[in-house]
Design a protein around this motif. Structure first.
Motif, mmCIF file in Angstrom:
data_model
loop_
_atom_site.group_PDB
_atom_site.id
_atom_site.type_symbol
_atom_site.label_atom_id
_atom_site.label_comp_id
_atom_site.label_asym_id
_atom_site.label_seq_id
_atom_site.Cartn_x
_atom_site.Cartn_y
_atom_site.Cartn_z
ATOM 1 N N LEU A 95 -45.585 -0.782 24.054
ATOM 2 C CA LEU A 95 -44.525 0.184 24.050
ATOM 3 C C LEU A 95 -43.799 0.231 25.593
ATOM 4 O O LEU A 95 -44.464 0.343 26.462
ATOM 5 C CB LEU A 95 -44.986 1.868 23.860
ATOM 6 C CG LEU A 95 -45.334 1.822 22.425
ATOM 7 C CD1 LEU A 95 -45.913 3.286 22.207
ATOM 8 C CD2 LEU A 95 -44.607 1.451 21.449
ATOM 9 N N GLY A 262 -39.993 0.041 20.952
ATOM 10 C CA GLY A 262 -40.866 -1.185 20.735
ATOM 11 C C GLY A 262 -40.100 -2.548 20.768
ATOM 12 O O GLY A 262 -38.855 -2.539 20.797
ATOM 13 N N TYR A 274 -47.868 4.197 15.968
ATOM 14 C CA TYR A 274 -47.241 4.727 17.113
ATOM 15 C C TYR A 274 -46.754 6.041 16.989
ATOM 16 O O TYR A 274 -47.149 6.956 17.946
ATOM 17 C CB TYR A 274 -46.333 4.064 17.865
ATOM 18 C CG TYR A 274 -46.924 2.504 18.342
ATOM 19 C CD1 TYR A 274 -48.025 2.236 18.924
ATOM 20 C CD2 TYR A 274 -46.175 1.470 18.199
ATOM 21 C CE1 TYR A 274 -48.617 1.173 19.291
ATOM 22 C CE2 TYR A 274 -46.502 0.164 18.524
ATOM 23 C CZ TYR A 274 -47.764 0.018 19.030
ATOM 24 O OH TYR A 274 -48.301 -1.340 19.594
#
Length: 327
Positions: A95, A262, A274
């Motif tokens: 990330l 991402g 996430y």
């Protein structure tokens, strides 16, 4: 003037890695086994603090098993963005943190990409902006700064950690315009590191510094600066001595969002995981501890809401930059 309000309520070779181990937590299983945080700037900046603080809260709460961190400076953040895009297939566990500059720098062509080239995961926090002066400066308020500016416009420079036309410059211009001054006349001096900016402030090369509020708090707590104005609607509990611009008669607010992206083509199931971990993070005491000590504002925009938020900011910033002659 009101600028970008929060809805629903920022070393090429330097790599710093740290891994938090998951403590015995109330969660039987973490939502995500591990996250590698890619930070587009050097250690100690707003992006670095956001990534590391988020990783700390996620791992200590047990929502994520492990977190590692990589600083990749260069190109105004463009190096990390390009790396994530070019190596997308191998970066599903990564990330990248980013913030308002991804909008500003794509508008100005600092790098060829924009947020649409990445997978939008979630906006997570906001950090107000602040104007600070050196601890021994005769300036103690925005009124003092404005008086000095009116008396000697070219001799009352404001510095910042972003390029001309970047976020720190825009904040300074926005504040001066709201105070009734010609924003295009502000002498802005950019610095590429916090230490250089502080040296300039202490030497008198600049009269004031435009920076993020969380970074200003750290400097004020260290006794290096006085915070003379913060772009919040009301005083922030993390540093209540800092007066708002509004209470000093300067009708402007600003919050710099920070969030996570991402690689392009990130599988939907991983995106959802996430997003779930970040959403659950807000209800944990571990996150509240991190948030409070940094003076951040919770701004949770996930998925399509995040995209709508970014598109709105892109228009607002673009309009301001055109007005100031940066576009």
């Amino acid at each position: 003037m009101s600028f970008i309000r929060a809805r629903r309520v920022v070393a090429a070779a330097a790599i710093a890695a740290m891994t938090f181990s998951m403590p015995a937590a109330s969660l039987a299983e973490p939502v995500v086994e591990g996250i590698h945080f890619l930070i587009p700037g050097g250690a100690g900046g707003g992006w670095d603090g956001t990534a590391r603080g988020t990783g700390e809260a996620l791992t200590k709460s047990g929502l994520v098993g492990t977190a590692s961190f990589e600083n990749m400076s260069g190109g105004g953040g463009g190096k990390a963005i390009g790396y994530l895009i070019e190596n997308a297939a191998s970066q599903h566990g990564t990330l990248m943190v980013n913030s308002t500059p991804i909008v500003i720098r794509s508008l100005t062509g600092v790098f060829p990409h924009n947020f649409r080239d990445l997978t939008l995961v979630a906006g997570t926090i906001g950090d107000y902006a602040a104007i600070v002066v050196g601890k021994d400066s005769p300036i103690n308020s925005m009124s003092d700064l404005l008086e000095a500016y009116k008396a000697d416009k070219r001799g009352t420079a404001i510095g910042g950690g972003s390029v001309p036309g970047g976020m720190d410059h825009l904040v300074a211009a926005m504040v001066m315009e709201a105070a009734g001054e010609d924003a295009t006349a502000v002498k802005y001096i950019p610095y590429d590191a916090g230490g250089k900016a502080m040296a300039a402030l202490l030497s008198g090369e600049i009269s004031a510094l435009s920076t993020g509020f969380s970074e200003a708090i750290d400097l004020a707590n260290a006794g290096e600066v006085k915070i003379i104005g913060v772009t919040a609607d009301e005083r922030v509990a993390a540093y209540e001595d800092a007066p708002t611009m509004k209470e000093q008669g300067i009708d402007t607010t600003f919050v710099n969002w920070r969030g996570f992206f991402g690689a392009p083509g990130l599988p939907e199931a991983q995106v959802a995981a996430y997003q779930e971990a970040l959403a659950k993070m807000y209800d944990t005491p571990e996150w509240e501890e991190v948030r409070a000590r940094n003076g951040w504002v919770n701004i949770h925009n996930s998925g399509e809401d995040f995209q709508a938020f970014l598109e709105g900011q892109e228009k607002a910033i673009g309009d301001l930059m055109k007005k100031l002659g940066f576009l």
